[in-house]
Design an enzyme around this catalytic site. Structure first.
Site, PDB file in Angstrom:
ATOM      1  N   SER A  46       0.815  -1.222   0.000  1.00 60.96           N
ATOM      2  CA  SER A  46       0.000   0.000   0.000  1.00 60.96           C
ATOM      3  C   SER A  46       0.847   1.270   0.000  1.00 60.96           C
ATOM      4  O   SER A  46       0.324   2.358  -0.248  1.00 60.96           O
ATOM      5  CB  SER A  46      -0.945   0.010   1.205  1.00 60.96           C
ATOM      6  OG  SER A  46      -1.896  -1.024   1.111  1.00 60.96           O
ATOM      7  N   GLY A 221      -2.673   3.905  -3.777  1.00 61.26           N
ATOM      8  CA  GLY A 221      -3.128   4.867  -4.769  1.00 61.26           C
ATOM      9  C   GLY A 221      -4.541   5.378  -4.588  1.00 61.26           C
ATOM     10  O   GLY A 221      -5.237   5.081  -3.617  1.00 61.26           O
ATOM     11  N   CYS A 246      -9.672  -1.922   3.324  1.00 57.64           N
ATOM     12  CA  CYS A 246      -8.897  -0.749   2.916  1.00 57.64           C
ATOM     13  C   CYS A 246      -9.252  -0.315   1.490  1.00 57.64           C
ATOM     14  O   CYS A 246     -10.328   0.203   1.266  1.00 57.64           O
ATOM     15  CB  CYS A 246      -7.404  -1.022   3.099  1.00 57.64           C
ATOM     16  SG  CYS A 246      -6.390   0.470   3.082  1.00 57.64           S
ATOM     17  N   LEU A 247      -8.361  -0.516   0.512  1.00 58.68           N
ATOM     18  CA  LEU A 247      -8.708  -0.149  -0.862  1.00 58.68           C
ATOM     19  C   LEU A 247      -9.938  -0.919  -1.328  1.00 58.68           C
ATOM     20  O   LEU A 247     -10.784  -0.388  -2.047  1.00 58.68           O
ATOM     21  CB  LEU A 247      -7.526  -0.409  -1.805  1.00 58.68           C
ATOM     22  CG  LEU A 247      -7.752  -0.024  -3.274  1.00 58.68           C
ATOM     23  CD1 LEU A 247      -8.028   1.465  -3.431  1.00 58.68           C
ATOM     24  CD2 LEU A 247      -6.560  -0.439  -4.141  1.00 58.68           C
ATOM     25  N   GLN A 250     -12.909   0.965  -0.263  1.00 60.40           N
ATOM     26  CA  GLN A 250     -13.140   2.161  -1.071  1.00 60.40           C
ATOM     27  C   GLN A 250     -13.691   1.798  -2.454  1.00 60.40           C
ATOM     28  O   GLN A 250     -14.621   2.453  -2.949  1.00 60.40           O
ATOM     29  CB  GLN A 250     -11.829   2.943  -1.205  1.00 60.40           C
ATOM     30  CG  GLN A 250     -11.296   3.462   0.116  1.00 60.40           C
ATOM     31  CD  GLN A 250      -9.830   3.854   0.051  1.00 60.40           C
ATOM     32  OE1 GLN A 250      -9.184   3.725  -0.999  1.00 60.40           O
ATOM     33  NE2 GLN A 250      -9.283   4.332   1.159  1.00 60.40           N
ATOM     34  N   GLY A 290      -4.671   6.959   2.452  1.00 60.24           N
ATOM     35  CA  GLY A 290      -4.689   8.401   2.262  1.00 60.24           C
ATOM     36  C   GLY A 290      -6.007   8.910   1.721  1.00 60.24           C
ATOM     37  O   GLY A 290      -6.179  10.118   1.538  1.00 60.24           O
ATOM     38  N   HIS A 329      -7.382  -2.394   9.139  1.00 58.87           N
ATOM     39  CA  HIS A 329      -6.793  -3.700   8.830  1.00 58.87           C
ATOM     40  C   HIS A 329      -7.046  -4.704   9.950  1.00 58.87           C
ATOM     41  O   HIS A 329      -6.299  -4.746  10.927  1.00 58.87           O
ATOM     42  CB  HIS A 329      -5.285  -3.560   8.595  1.00 58.87           C
ATOM     43  CG  HIS A 329      -4.935  -2.886   7.317  1.00 58.87           C
ATOM     44  ND1 HIS A 329      -4.796  -3.566   6.124  1.00 58.87           N
ATOM     45  CD2 HIS A 329      -4.727  -1.586   7.024  1.00 58.87           C
ATOM     46  CE1 HIS A 329      -4.504  -2.721   5.154  1.00 58.87           C
ATOM     47  NE2 HIS A 329      -4.462  -1.501   5.681  1.00 58.87           N
ATOM     48  N   GLU A 331      -6.480  -7.743   9.803  1.00 60.46           N
ATOM     49  CA  GLU A 331      -5.426  -8.771   9.722  1.00 60.46           C
ATOM     50  C   GLU A 331      -4.096  -8.248  10.241  1.00 60.46           C
ATOM     51  O   GLU A 331      -3.049  -8.857  10.002  1.00 60.46           O
ATOM     52  CB  GLU A 331      -5.268  -9.240   8.276  1.00 60.46           C
ATOM     53  CG  GLU A 331      -4.388  -8.382   7.385  1.00 60.46           C
ATOM     54  CD  GLU A 331      -4.930  -6.996   7.080  1.00 60.46           C
ATOM     55  OE1 GLU A 331      -4.182  -6.182   6.539  1.00 60.46           O
ATOM     56  OE2 GLU A 331      -6.106  -6.727   7.382  1.00 60.46           O
TER      57      GLU A 331
END
Length: 355
Positions: A46, A221, A246-247, A250, A290, A329, A331
């Protein structure tokens, strides 16, 4: 001791000393607040495209432990206050200097990291470069952008990881946007056979494997850049139980019609408090992102967790779409295990699903 410089896009210069790789570095400068876990930080995909600043002053004291790697190292550069040249740990198989040098990743130590963190907290994350001489033209530095990083960090071919301790109870398809290895380990420990697929895998191909559940991993990203991946998630929603981290959280929100936005300096560390809106608990979590989901923009889901510091969205449930996602997270390695129960929740969802 060779002098080096960290040059910010706004023209500020911080002097330090070079270590690790001899190359220069150009990337987005971000800070992480973890007091431990630098091995996991350096190997977290990440961080692709970014120069990582550690706020904790002493880094490298327990060496480098390959068993704790979360993936390949994709950081652009590494900035610390004090590096430990002689680590002491029975599990250590190397030192920080050798780790960075082997991968030609430039490091800088002796930097005033407290002042540098204040700058980022006030101004927000910004581009920076590690160099031997301060350039006269900051144009290339200011123009830099983190792009194309999911494609750069994802696996190239599918890989199968068997369940631990006997025959598999469930088959899970994990889309690798920059997945941390411990996601696989947590699923294996719960009797799941995990097949990791590249980020470019089509929804049709995944569903043809008839998985019991689908995991969407973390990754680097701007989430909105991943148009193809968002389209594939749209085709997956409602088909089988889906869990995003996480990503993955999103991208699912974007697939469900929501929006994301860039945070001023993000959440990176192992001590982020997250409040459970479905109960009385506040959990301490590991985070590295971010961007955040605009909760008000997601019409097909309901917010399940919020950040206790700034109120940002930390989780969404989509009951009608058989999906749930979290920004943090569960994990975590090198961090708290408070929310590992979410993997148990995913297993329970798969128990009720069709094979």
């Amino acid at each position: 001791m060779k002098k080096g410089y960290l040059v910010l896009a706004d023209g500020q210069v911080f002097q330090g000393f070079r270590f690790g790789g001899e190359a220069g570095a150009l990337g987005e400068l971000v800070f992480t607040t973890g007091m431990c876990g630098y091995v996991e930080t350096l190997t977290d995909p990440s961080y692709a495209g970014q120069i990582v600043l550690q706020t904790y002053p002493l880094i490298g004291n327990y060496g480098v432990i390959p068993e704790d790697f979360e993936g390949a190292c994709h950081v652009k550069g590494y900035v610390v206050r004090e590096r430990c040249e002689h680590p002491s740990n029975f599990r250590s198989q190397g030192d920080l200097e050798g780790f960075l040098k082997e991968r030609n990743i430039p490091g800088l130590y002796g930097v005033d990291t407290r002042q540098l963190t204040r700058v980022l907290r006030e101004s927000g994350v910004m581009n920076a470069m590690i160099c031997d001489e301060v350039p006269s033209d900051l144009g290339p530095l200011q123009a830099y952008a983190v792009t194309g990083v999911v494609e750069a960090v994802t696996c190239k071919q599918p890989a199968v990881f068997p369940a631990e301790g006997g025959p598999s109870r469930f088959r899970v398809a994990l889309l690798d946007y920059g997945a941390k290895r411990n996601i696989v380990h947590e699923l294996q420990a719960r009797g799941c056979e995990v097949t990791v697929f590249p980020a470019s895998t089509a929804a049709e191909e995944l569903l043809a494997q008839k998985p019991d559940g689908i995991m969407l991993s973390n990754g680097p990203g701007d989430p909105a850049e991943n148009v193809y991946q968002i389209e594939q998630i749209q085709a997956l929603l409602g088909k089988v139980p889906l869990f995003g981290i996480c990503l993955g959280h999103q991208l699912t929100a974007l697939a469900a019609g929501g929006r994301t936005y860039k945070l001023k300096y993000g959440h990176r560390g192992v001590n982020q408090p997250v409040r459970d809106l479905g109960g009385p608990r506040t959990y301490i979590t590991s985070q590295n992102h971010g961007y955040a989901v605009d909760a008000s923009s997601v019409k097909r889901g309901r917010v399940s967790f919020v950040n206790a510091n700034d109120g940002t969205c930390e989780g969404l449930d989509y009951p009608e779409l058989r999906a749930f996602t979290v920004q943090f997270h569960p994990e975590a390695r090198g961090g708290p295990h408070d929310t590992a129960f979410l993997f148990d929740r995913f297993v329970e969802w798969m128990k009720g699903g069709e094979r």
